[in-house]
Scaffold this motif. Sequence first.
Motif, PDB file in Angstrom:
ATOM      1  N   ILE A 229     -38.351  41.090  16.322  1.00  0.00           N
ATOM      2  CA  ILE A 229     -37.080  41.622  15.956  1.00  0.00           C
ATOM      3  C   ILE A 229     -36.247  42.133  17.121  1.00  0.00           C
ATOM      4  N   GLY A 230     -36.652  41.717  18.194  1.00  0.00           N
ATOM      5  CA  GLY A 230     -35.558  41.989  19.275  1.00  0.00           C
ATOM      6  C   GLY A 230     -36.020  43.291  20.313  1.00  0.00           C
TER       7      GLY A 230
ATOM      8  N   LEU B  67     -25.586  49.938  24.749  1.00  0.00           N
ATOM      9  CA  LEU B  67     -26.502  51.089  24.644  1.00  0.00           C
ATOM     10  C   LEU B  67     -27.991  50.931  24.676  1.00  0.00           C
ATOM     11  N   SER B  68     -28.510  51.508  25.986  1.00  0.00           N
ATOM     12  CA  SER B  68     -29.788  50.857  26.140  1.00  0.00           C
ATOM     13  C   SER B  68     -30.835  52.115  25.980  1.00  0.00           C
TER      14      SER B  68
ATOM     15  N   THR C 199     -30.358  50.296  13.624  1.00  0.00           N
ATOM     16  CA  THR C 199     -29.019  49.343  14.164  1.00  0.00           C
ATOM     17  C   THR C 199     -28.668  48.421  13.204  1.00  0.00           C
ATOM     18  N   GLN C 200     -29.594  47.658  12.737  1.00  0.00           N
ATOM     19  CA  GLN C 200     -29.165  46.639  11.773  1.00  0.00           C
ATOM     20  C   GLN C 200     -28.454  47.154  10.431  1.00  0.00           C
TER      21      GLN C 200
ATOM     22  N   SER D 279     -26.074  43.404  18.747  1.00  0.00           N
ATOM     23  CA  SER D 279     -25.932  42.618  20.256  1.00  0.00           C
ATOM     24  C   SER D 279     -25.678  43.627  21.343  1.00  0.00           C
ATOM     25  N   ARG D 280     -25.250  44.866  21.030  1.00  0.00           N
ATOM     26  CA  ARG D 280     -25.026  45.948  22.239  1.00  0.00           C
ATOM     27  C   ARG D 280     -26.137  46.822  22.634  1.00  0.00           C
ATOM     28  N   ILE D 281     -27.027  46.730  21.500  1.00  0.00           N
ATOM     29  CA  ILE D 281     -28.070  48.004  21.612  1.00  0.00           C
ATOM     30  C   ILE D 281     -29.509  47.142  22.086  1.00  0.00           C
TER      31      ILE D 281
END
Length: 435
Positions: A238-239, A171-172, A193-194, A206-208
């Motif tokens: 934080i990604g 998912l982007s 997400t977390q 890991s998917r977003i």
Amino acid sequence: MNVDRRRRRIVVVGGGVAGVEIATSLGRRSKNDQSMPAVILVDRDSAHIWKPMLHTIAAGTRDISQQQTPYLAQARDAGFEYQPGEMCSLNRANRTIGLAPLHAPDGRLLVPAREIAYDTLVISVGSEANDFGTPGVQEYCFKIDSRLQADAFNREVRIRMLQSVAQEQDLSIAIVGGGATGVELAAELMQLTQIAEAYGAPALSSRIRITLIESGPRLLPAFPDDISQATEERLESIGIRVMTNSKVSAATTEGFELDDGPTVTASLKVWAAGVKAPAFLTNLDGLESTRGNQLVVLPSLQTTQDPNIFSLGDCSSLTLSQGERPLPPTAQVAHQQAQHLIRHLPAVISRGKRPPDFNYRDFGSLVSLAEYDAFGSLGKYGLFKGTTIRGRLAQLSHAMLYRSHQARLYGFWRGSLVWMVDRLNMRLRSAIRLD
């Protein structure tokens, strides 16, 4: 509340930060003093949410039902009248405003078009993101300028996250706009997400992929350089992928096309760039407006063409004598202008006095990156003017702005109880919206 037609009327259009504070304060006076004008609040929505909190509603890290203030309930408690509707026209000669009809999602007519008379009109309808005519934005992008838009985006986020978990798909999410709204939304989505992963969504983080796109050279252009740099570094840590100097030329089903660079792939697209006032304010029965649809006002906050019409907040444009450019469209400006009218509007109406000029004080700006961090600049007034703060102190300062707003709506004791209940719910209920 039924308004006595013989009483003078203050009609406040727009129930945002400024509008609901004015209606609440003046409504309480009117409730206890029949010599005061009756107060009517007009808004197309049914409830108020503090606009700087919309990104948390959009992400689902705050429960919308706990953070909203229904206008009908507030009207009953504060002594003003609430009229549902969206202003679409103005007749200055007759001193009436026109309201467009309201329809249900299935098309049924809920409230027909009608007119409301006023003696004094206060327009505070806020602002919305400005897509600058970028192709595809209206068709493919979400915006979070209102309670309903934020809730709609959150519903879609939850659907897409469920699909990502159930079907093991990526998912982007891409957000255009590196101002406070875009920055804070990106951080809240990462926190969402977390937390969702901790609730049993394996490998979700890991998917977003979350991308923040800014056309200018740095994030948060209204903040000092050191806060912009620290914010970018914290988001990336934080990604979140941060792209500056990246101007979007079009939005498509696949993502965002850039003027100079590859397409940014995104299955969910958010437009949070630019600011403009609602389009109906342009050429509103001869009132002067800017290219961004804002009503031009005098230092008294009266419109330049009509002393009986005031405008404030994001939908107004005011350049003070000591300033080179108009005041920024922020909640801080809207709040200070609302307090100015609350103090002076009764005397203006009852005694025919000209209101004194508004004096703005820049107390700084705050930006919160969910639970990860927060940054603030203390502005140009006070003992610590120009100081930069971060961490827990900045987060507490950000929270206090919201609690102060609640206290102005509910009163100190009830506002304190609301705060306590909110804190208890954060302990007892899920940390994200799961329904």
